[in-house]
Structure formats: C-alpha cells, structure tokens
Scaffold this active site. Structure first.
Site, PDB file in Angstrom:
ATOM      1  N   CYS A 332       0.817  -1.217   0.000  1.00 58.44           N
ATOM      2  CA  CYS A 332       0.000   0.000   0.000  1.00 58.44           C
ATOM      3  C   CYS A 332       0.844   1.257   0.000  1.00 58.44           C
ATOM      4  O   CYS A 332       0.354   2.336  -0.329  1.00 58.44           O
ATOM      5  CB  CYS A 332      -0.934  -0.005   1.201  1.00 58.44           C
ATOM      6  SG  CYS A 332      -0.062  -0.240   2.754  1.00 58.44           S
ATOM      7  N   GLU A 429      -4.138   2.687  -7.734  1.00 63.26           N
ATOM      8  CA  GLU A 429      -3.010   1.844  -7.331  1.00 63.26           C
ATOM      9  C   GLU A 429      -2.710   0.804  -8.394  1.00 63.26           C
ATOM     10  O   GLU A 429      -3.595   0.061  -8.820  1.00 63.26           O
ATOM     11  CB  GLU A 429      -3.341   1.115  -6.024  1.00 63.26           C
ATOM     12  CG  GLU A 429      -2.963   1.863  -4.772  1.00 63.26           C
ATOM     13  CD  GLU A 429      -3.123   0.993  -3.545  1.00 63.26           C
ATOM     14  OE1 GLU A 429      -2.153   0.877  -2.777  1.00 63.26           O
ATOM     15  OE2 GLU A 429      -4.215   0.443  -3.327  1.00 63.26           O
TER      16      GLU A 429
END
Length: 529
Positions: A332, A429
């Site tokens: 992340c 992402e």
C-alpha cells in the site's frame, strides 16, 4: 491497501472464485497439481514442525469447518496446491466471537506485566521459527524467501514492542474544579476486536493489530485473507505455545462475506480493524454504524516519489527502487507515481532503468530472486491493462511492459516515461512492478500533482535541501513521508493515512490508543473527615 486492489475474493459455496477488475470470474481448479520437490519438502518440514495448520482456531481448539468444506491455498509462483484449509462461515465466526467475549472477562483483568510476559514469549517463538515462517510466506504469497524472512522479523517486532508498551498505558489525574472533588481518567480495553487482514503481508498485518490488542487487554477474532491463511494459522499456533489463553486469539477463514457480516453485526465485537482497499473499507465503516463500533482502517494509497533537481541521484534511485519494487510492487505504500523534476528527469530515467534491469524475477525459493510473482491472474491482468492504457495515451516503455517469459503470474519489472494525469496508473493503485515517470517543473507543481488524489497514505521526497524537505513534507497531504528514504515503516513510528486512505494509526505508542476506551471518574464529597 490490498483487498480488492489486485483482486476481489468472493466465496460461493466454499469454492474460491477470483474476480478480476472487469468482474469476469476465473474458476480455480479443484484438482490438486503435483507439487515440486522443493515445495513438497518445505511443506513436509512445516507439517512435521506443527506449523502447517489447516483448521481454524476457536476457543483454543483447532476445528474443521462445521460442514467440512475446504478452500485451496495455491503457490502463486507455480500454481500448485499448498494445502486445503477449512472454509468457515457465520456459525464458526459466531462461536469464535463468543469464545473471545468469554476470554475477555479474564484476560482484561490480568495485570499489564502478566500480559507482557505472554507476548514476550510469543515474540521469542516467532523469532525462533523465522525461517519456517518465511518459507510458509513464500509458499502461499510468493515473495522472495529473504524478503519473507524479513517480514517475519518486522512482524515479530510489533509483538516485542507491545509486550513492552503494555506496561505504559497511563491515565491522568486532572486538577479538580472544586476542592471536594478528585477527577481521574482511566484507559480500559475496548473489548472483542475483529481484525481483517490482507494477503500481501500475511504475518506483519496480523501482528501489527493483534499485538496492541492483546497488550491492551482486548481479545481478537482474526480473519486472514483466503489467499494466505497458512501464515496466520502458524502464528496462532505459536501464540498458543506462548501461553495466549484459549479464546483470546481466534482465527476463522473461508466465506468472507459471512465472516465479515458476523463480525460487523455482533454487539459483542466492539472494534473492527481492517487493512485493505478503500472500497471495502467504506463498506465496513458503513456496516459498523448500526452497532457503533470503533473502526480503524488502513486503506489504499497512491504514493508519489518526488525527485527534485537537487537530489543525490544515487540516493534517489536506491530509495525509489526500494519504495516501488518491494514485494513486486504489491504494498500500500509503494511509490505509485514517480515525479521527477525537469533538470534531472532524463538522468534519473536512465539510471533508474539500469537499476530496475538488474532485478531478478523468479520463484521466491530460487537463490538471487528479488521479484516474485503477482498474487493471481486477476492481478496480472489489471497491471497489464494499466500499462496498455498508458501506452495508448502516449507513454513510452523504457523497460519491461509485458508478462514475463516465466509465465504464471510473473510480470516484467517495468519503467514507463511521459506518464500524464489522464492515464489510469496516475489515479489508481497499480499494485504491481510498474514505475510511471511523471515530469514536473516547480516545487509547487510537484505538491499539486502529488496531492491530486483521494488517497493520502505515504509519500517520498528526495532532495538535498533541508528547507525544501520541511516545506514539502508539511504541504503533502499524507500520513507518512519519507525524506531521502524509501522504506520507512517501523514498529516504533505511527502508520496510517489521511483522506480516503483510512482512519487511525498502527504501530508506536499511538497504536495502543486504538484499543482503549477513555473513562472519566469524578470522586465527590472528598472534604468529609
């Protein structure tokens, strides 16, 4: 962070179905493939050590699913079946919650010192078995063995830290507003915690939650990812050996919607802690509202790595390489966008590409491997679609840009230049080994581009100016900022995001606050003789 970022996992009748970003289902074969000799020998060694557990843990007992169904855990590097684990649902979860609630009554009354000793023994066992745990992580998650063993050390550090921090939960005595009163503040454990953890760090994301929970006097029901449950079960086995009492730590895995619903609807569960995608985090936050649970969320990121003209080129390359390609880009806090100032853009692009070209892709058990596979087919399809989108809109591939010749879910480490804000990889992402290079002119441009996202987890700055490092760090809308450093996570510092990257903090003394309620006590009539 990850749940739903690379793939969303649904459970239908305890057959595992992987759903890609396009929602096209890919059925996982129910026929076990023959494991390679290396994988088989590792699995056999782990089984003999008692660390290869396939049942859930409820009330201190290892239990099959009540309907005897299982799900298969695959090695993403080979596609081989590592193990069949119990596929649990609402009934098992409710029993785990009940067990955890009962254990809370006694665990919360133990002294901080007593809880500390148990956690310290757990830490010692994790360290003693770091090689086996690392092998287990590589088997089910795919990351290189050296990196996996490093995760064990990192994960264990949270247990050690919170074993010590358990004895430092202090209240307050407030100066009273009247001479006949005494005002006190206590910190008390919140109660039963539901912890939902992802597949990319199958040990560390558990210990970062369970460590402070147990240290505070809470008890926990853990739901690990269906893709990587084996590491969680092994850690739980060592927790039992360390003396964590029955019911204080439970592990259930399998039918994700049922398990999640049971945790969220139970009034006995007083807190939910989740690491995963922003989309799933929003749903959990909404579902926790009817019972008004405490919620901490560590969600998706879109981290910028900002390279200024005055940066040391070698430091910038090394730091960005670490920030981008750790765990094959599946974290992340990975550098999702590499922002490079005009004056150093071409030099950085060349030097960075040379460094990326040296990365070794392969099975995590192979000596020298630095880049393992992506977690599944849905992940590789997503990454490739992002690359194709960028190329179709004018970006240029400097290195990689396609699936690796090794096949399976391996993808070539990739560097793309001339990436712009209208490309998907600038907004979402990537969660894979792709580094997009974005050009900027001024410091103000860099801050504007970096902050132009709903995410706000991690950011990185490379500059030799102390003044600039302060200015930009303060201006960036992120919970974590690394200056001239690409790996910044540590148990002694707070971890968490702002904006839609989450709520709350994990790690450090601040991580303990997430597992406490604050109680104010007013003692009156204190002047009576």
């Amino acid at each position: 962070m990850v749940v739903g970022a690379a793939a969303r996992v649904a459970i239908v009748g305890c057959r595992r179905i992987l759903v890609s970003s396009s929602h096209a289902p890919i059925l996982v074969s129910s026929q076990s493939r023959q494991m390679s000799m290396d994988a088989r020998s590792v699995s056999e060694k782990l089984r003999n050590s008692g660390l290869l557990r396939t049942q859930g843990l409820i009330g201190g007992k290892w239990i099959d699913s009540y309907d005897k169904t299982t799900i298969k855990v695959n090695n993403p590097a080979t596609g081989e079946i590592v193990a069949d684990v119990a596929c649990m649902g609402v009934r098992e979860t409710n029993d785990a919650i009940a067990s955890s609630y009962e254990a809370f009554q006694s665990w919360s009354r133990r002294t901080a010192g007593e809880r500390s000793k148990v956690l310290r023994r757990w830490f010692d066992l994790l360290v003693a078995h770091k090689e086996e745990l690392g092998q287990l992580i590589t088997l089910e998650q795919g990351k290189p063995l050296k990196e996996a063993v490093g995760e064990v050390a990192y994960g264990a550090s949270f247990i050690e830290y919170y074993a010590e921090e358990a004895k430092r939960v202090y209240g307050d005595i407030i100066p009273p507003n009247s001479s006949d009163r005494r005002l006190l503040v206590l910190k008390q454990p919140v109660g039963v915690v539901g912890a939902i953890t992802p597949w990319n760090f199958p040990l560390a994301m558990i210990t970062r939650k369970v460590g402070p929970a147990l240290a505070s006097g809470c008890t926990v029901v853990v739901k690990p990812s269906e893709l990587t449950p084996l590491t969680a079960l092994a850690a739980a086995e060592l927790a039992l050996q360390a003396g964590v009492p029955p019911g204080a730590l439970n592990v259930v895995m399998g039918n994700a919607p049922e398990i999640g619903d049971a945790l969220l609807s139970s009034p006995q569960v007083r807190k939910i802690t989740f690491t995963g995608s922003t989309a799933v985090g929003k749903k959990l936050m909404a579902a926790a509202a009817p019972t008004v649970k405490k919620v901490s969320l560590e969600l998706g990121g879109n981290a910028p790595s900002i390279i200024f003209d005055d940066a040391d080129l070698d430091v910038a390359v090394k730091g960005t390489l670490a920030a981008k390609f750790r765990n094959s880009g599946q974290t992340c806090v990975c550098a999702n966008r590499v922002l490079v100032q005009d004056g150093i853009y071409d030099k950085f692009a060349e030097a960075f590409s040379e460094a990326v070209q040296k990365l070794e892709v392969g099975d995590g058990f192979k000596e020298g491997t630095t880049q393992g596979p992506l977690i599944n087919d849905a992940a590789i399809q997503k990454v490739d679609s992002f690359v194709q989108d960028a190329v179709s809109k004018g970006a240029k591939i400097l290195l990689g840009g396609k699936k690796h010749s090794l096949g399976m879910t391996f993808y070539e480490p990739t560097v793309i230049r001339d990436v712009t804000s209208n490309m998907i990889m600038s907004k979402e992402e990537i969660f894979g080994p792709v580094a997009p290079l974005i050009r900027f002119k001024t410091e103000e441009d860099a801050i504007r581009i970096a902050n132009d996202t709903i995410a706000g987890l991690a950011a990185y700055i490379f500059t030799n100016s102390v003044q600039r490092s302060w200015r930009v760090s303060e201006a960036l809308e992120y919970g974590l900022v690394g200056v001239n450093e690409g790996i910044i996570s540590t148990e002694v510092a707070p971890f968490g995001g702002v904006k839609q990257s989450g709520l709350g903090r994990e790690g450090s003394k601040y991580g303990m606050d997430e597992y406490h309620e604050i109680k104010y006590i007013c003692l009156g009539d204190m002047n009576r003789q």
